[in-house]
Design an enzyme around this catalytic site. Structure first.
Site, PDB file in Angstrom:
ATOM      1  N   HIS A 234       0.808  -1.226   0.000  1.00 18.71           N
ATOM      2  CA  HIS A 234       0.000   0.000   0.000  1.00 18.71           C
ATOM      3  C   HIS A 234       0.837   1.269   0.000  1.00 18.71           C
ATOM      4  O   HIS A 234       0.336   2.347   0.306  1.00 18.71           O
ATOM      5  CB  HIS A 234      -1.014  -0.014   1.151  1.00 18.71           C
ATOM      6  CG  HIS A 234      -1.913  -1.223   1.086  1.00 18.71           C
ATOM      7  ND1 HIS A 234      -2.846  -1.389   0.097  1.00 18.71           N
ATOM      8  CD2 HIS A 234      -1.963  -2.342   1.837  1.00 18.71           C
ATOM      9  CE1 HIS A 234      -3.450  -2.549   0.256  1.00 18.71           C
ATOM     10  NE2 HIS A 234      -2.929  -3.155   1.294  1.00 18.71           N
ATOM     11  N   ARG A 291      -6.520  15.596   2.052  1.00 15.87           N
ATOM     12  CA  ARG A 291      -5.235  16.307   2.203  1.00 15.87           C
ATOM     13  C   ARG A 291      -4.618  16.504   0.824  1.00 15.87           C
ATOM     14  O   ARG A 291      -5.100  15.950  -0.160  1.00 15.87           O
ATOM     15  CB  ARG A 291      -4.274  15.442   3.033  1.00 15.87           C
ATOM     16  CG  ARG A 291      -4.016  14.103   2.342  1.00 15.87           C
ATOM     17  CD  ARG A 291      -2.905  13.291   2.960  1.00 15.87           C
ATOM     18  NE  ARG A 291      -2.569  12.162   2.111  1.00 15.87           N
ATOM     19  CZ  ARG A 291      -3.189  11.005   2.083  1.00 15.87           C
ATOM     20  NH1 ARG A 291      -4.227  10.786   2.885  1.00 15.87           N
ATOM     21  NH2 ARG A 291      -2.799  10.048   1.263  1.00 15.87           N
TER      22      ARG A 291
HETATM   23  C1  MV4 Z   1     -10.448  -3.085  -2.471  1.00 16.57           C
HETATM   24  C2  MV4 Z   1      -9.779  -4.000  -3.314  1.00 16.57           C
HETATM   25  C3  MV4 Z   1     -10.536  -4.938  -3.965  1.00 16.57           C
HETATM   26  N1  MV4 Z   1     -11.867  -4.960  -3.804  1.00 16.57           N
HETATM   27  N2  MV4 Z   1     -11.783  -3.152  -2.341  1.00 16.57           N
HETATM   28  C4  MV4 Z   1      -6.537  -1.050  -0.693  1.00 16.57           C
HETATM   29  C5  MV4 Z   1      -6.362   0.329  -0.190  1.00 16.57           C
HETATM   30  C6  MV4 Z   1      -7.714   0.832   0.153  1.00 16.57           C
HETATM   31  N3  MV4 Z   1      -7.835   2.188  -0.275  1.00 16.57           N
HETATM   32  C7  MV4 Z   1      -8.654  -0.069  -0.543  1.00 16.57           C
HETATM   33  N4  MV4 Z   1      -7.874  -1.126  -1.120  1.00 16.57           N
HETATM   34  C8  MV4 Z   1      -8.440  -2.085  -1.872  1.00 16.57           C
HETATM   35  N5  MV4 Z   1      -9.790  -2.157  -1.796  1.00 16.57           N
HETATM   36  C9  MV4 Z   1     -12.461  -4.077  -2.997  1.00 16.57           C
HETATM   37  N6  MV4 Z   1     -13.787  -4.142  -2.824  1.00 16.57           N
HETATM   38  C10 MV4 Z   1      -8.402  -3.925  -3.431  1.00 16.57           C
HETATM   39  C11 MV4 Z   1      -7.725  -2.963  -2.699  1.00 16.57           C
HETATM   40  C12 MV4 Z   1      -6.315  -2.991  -2.879  1.00 16.57           C
HETATM   41  C13 MV4 Z   1      -5.644  -1.953  -3.495  1.00 16.57           C
HETATM   42  C14 MV4 Z   1      -6.313  -0.816  -3.905  1.00 16.57           C
HETATM   43  C15 MV4 Z   1      -5.655   0.204  -4.494  1.00 16.57           C
HETATM   44  C16 MV4 Z   1      -4.291   0.094  -4.713  1.00 16.57           C
HETATM   45  C17 MV4 Z   1      -3.599  -1.005  -4.306  1.00 16.57           C
HETATM   46  C18 MV4 Z   1      -4.258  -2.040  -3.690  1.00 16.57           C
HETATM   47  C19 MV4 Z   1      -3.544  -3.154  -3.290  1.00 16.57           C
HETATM   48  C20 MV4 Z   1      -4.211  -4.163  -2.678  1.00 16.57           C
HETATM   49  C21 MV4 Z   1      -5.581  -4.088  -2.464  1.00 16.57           C
END
Ligand code: MV4
Length: 493
Positions: A234, A291
């Protein structure tokens, strides 16, 4: 507003003060004992030490920062990113002290700080969201039924989480109850709040976010998207604008949805709305960051807008200084975060001394950094030492420019993500735009980087020196030494 206190350190403190200076506004730095010799402390018109190195005793101490503002006669506080930037109480305490908080209201921060609150607010404006719940899970059986109707895999998220903290994947109904319980206890431990909700798990999405700015009169503009899929744990590593996969229609739809999310919490200031985008270009609202973000620079490059200047403008109570129609995308920008991390060793933080530090220069290259040659990278804070941004008319040219700048960047004494960045932007998936948030897991192996070999480095350096000496006596047209010197350049990292 005549004097801004910057409640932050490093490159972002420099970034904010540069704009303040251009606007004729005086600056105050606050610094910890570990940061006494940092460039941002010298750059400020005044500086106040606010405590020991640990953030919890310095940069996170609202009362010390507000006292420093009073003491120096600052009339506004810019929080940067991280630290107190998304702390609703801090925004309120600053206002209550009669100072201007250069950021959103305490109310907006609080709503968006709760992922459930954010979803409830956004839902009223018909913003698309991943199928799931918009209430904290109270009854496991009710939740299990919802999960079954959505279908597995399911993601359990902590309402107080964000940026990936407090998420758990549930692969089948058998794991459901156990994972909910674990998620709740982890959330309680990490955030002091055990509210969790569930969403359908989107397998390999792109992470695309929309930059926006709102004023205190209800006007909004969106400044297009940033593609931020290249992340590890992340932590974003490479960001670009515009995204190579959006169409003008989808860009407009996402921009308008982002503005709707901002409107849903009466937002003002600069903010970013995060979306997941699937392979069919369906997009889903995830969360809002209240932010200025690390990667704001790529947006500045392609729009020509100074986001800090606009933050200050709207914090003063003025209307937005431009309209949506006046904004357009020109060129392409790619940012690499230069972190003191070791890509050969799982990107673990690498601390030590910046024995040598020479940032790149030349056309279309921007470096936002906060350290200088000879300084120690402290263990107390974020490992990011600089941001390298390449800007060019096309994406292809921006990639070449970034690689050229990486070759010019000379850092000795610590491992950095520079070589990783050069590898990443030259891969086929990156070049074709066909990549998602699984990019590093799917494609990266440390072997792909040129091996780190300090012994060989020494030998090549010695050889180069030897050939150089010999060449001084030889015919000036001899061609050998040039190759040897270039080899030294290539191998010196
Ligand atoms: C998710 C997802 C898959 N499905 N929600 C990670 C950070 C947070 N802002 C939300 N995230 C995610 N939410 C659903 N329903 C996968 C991620 C996620 C991810 C999102 C953005 C950038 C990198 C990521 C890495 C792993 C998981």
């Amino acid at each position: 507003m005549q004097k801004i206190l910057v409640a932050n350190r490093g490159e972002i403190a420099m970034r904010v003060m540069r704009t303040a200076k251009e606007m004729g506004i005086k600056t105050v730095a606050v610094f910890s004992e570990a940061d006494r010799n940092m460039p941002f402390v010298r750059y400020a018109d005044e500086a106040v030490c606010i405590g020991p190195a640990l953030s919890s005793q310095s940069y996170l101490r609202a009362e010390k920062i507000i006292a420093a503002a009073k003491q120096t006669g600052a009339d506004a506080i810019h929080p940067g990113y991280g630290f107190l930037s998304e702390n609703a109480s801090f925004s309120k305490e600053v206002s209550d002290a009669g100072l201007i908080f250069i950021g959103p209201s305490s109310y907006s921060i609080e709503i968006m700080g709760s992922k459930i609150g954010a979803k409830q607010a956004a839902k009223k404006f018909n913003v698309p969201m991943v199928p799931g719940t918009e209430e904290p899970i109270k009854d496991i059986e009710v939740a299990r039924n919802i999960a079954n109707s959505i279908g597995y895999p399911i993601l359990v998220k902590a309402s107080a989480g964000g940026g990936g903290k407090g998420m758990r994947v549930v692969n089948n109904e058998g794991e459901f109850e156990e994972q909910i319980r674990t998620a709740k206890s982890e959330a309680l431990n990490a955030f002091g709040n055990d509210d969790v909700f569930i969403e359908k798990y989107v397998g390999a999405p792109k992470h695309i976010e929309i930059q926006l700015v709102g004023d205190q009169h209800g006007n909004y503009v969106y400044l297009f998207e940033r593609e931020c899929s290249i992340q590890r744990r992340h932590q974003k590593l490479v960001e670009e604008a515009p995204s190579s996969c959006l169409t003008p229609e989808i860009r407009k739809q996402m921009g308008e949805c982002a503005v709707a999310v901002a409107r849903s919490c009466n937002y003002y200031g600069a903010g970013t709305v995060e979306f997941l985008v699937d392979e069919n270009l369906n997009f889903y609202f995830l969360e809002m960051n209240t932010r200025l973000q690390v990667e704001h620079c790529v947006t500045e490059m392609i729009t020509g807008i100074d986001l800090v200047k606009e933050q200050i403008n709207v914090a003063r109570g003025n209307k937005l200084s431009f309209t949506q129609d006046e904004l357009k995308i020109t060129g392409h920008a790619i940012e690499l975060r230069v972190c003191a991390e070791d890509p050969y060793n799982n990107f673990l933080p690498d601390t030590g001394k910046l024995e040598m530090y020479q940032p790149p220069k030349g056309p279309g290259v921007r470096v936002d950094d906060g350290y200088e040659e000879g300084m120690d990278i402290p263990i107390f804070y974020d490992p990011m030492i600089a941001k390298l941004i390449a800007y060019a008319p096309t994406r292809e040219e921006a990639i070449h420019r970034l690689c050229r700048a990486i070759d010019e960047y000379y850092i000795k004494g610590i491992q950095t993500t520079l070589e990783f960045g050069k590898w990443a932007v030259q891969t086929e998936p990156f070049r074709s735009g066909n990549f998602d948030t699984k990019f590093i897991d799917k494609y990266f192996k440390p072997e792909y980087l040129s091996p780190k070999n300090e012994e060989a480095e020494e030998v090549v350096a010695l050889l180069s020196a030897y050939i150089w000496e010999k060449d001084k006596k030889a015919d000036a047209t001899a061609s050998g030494p040039v190759t040897a010197v270039n080899k030294w350049k290539i191998n010196r990292r």
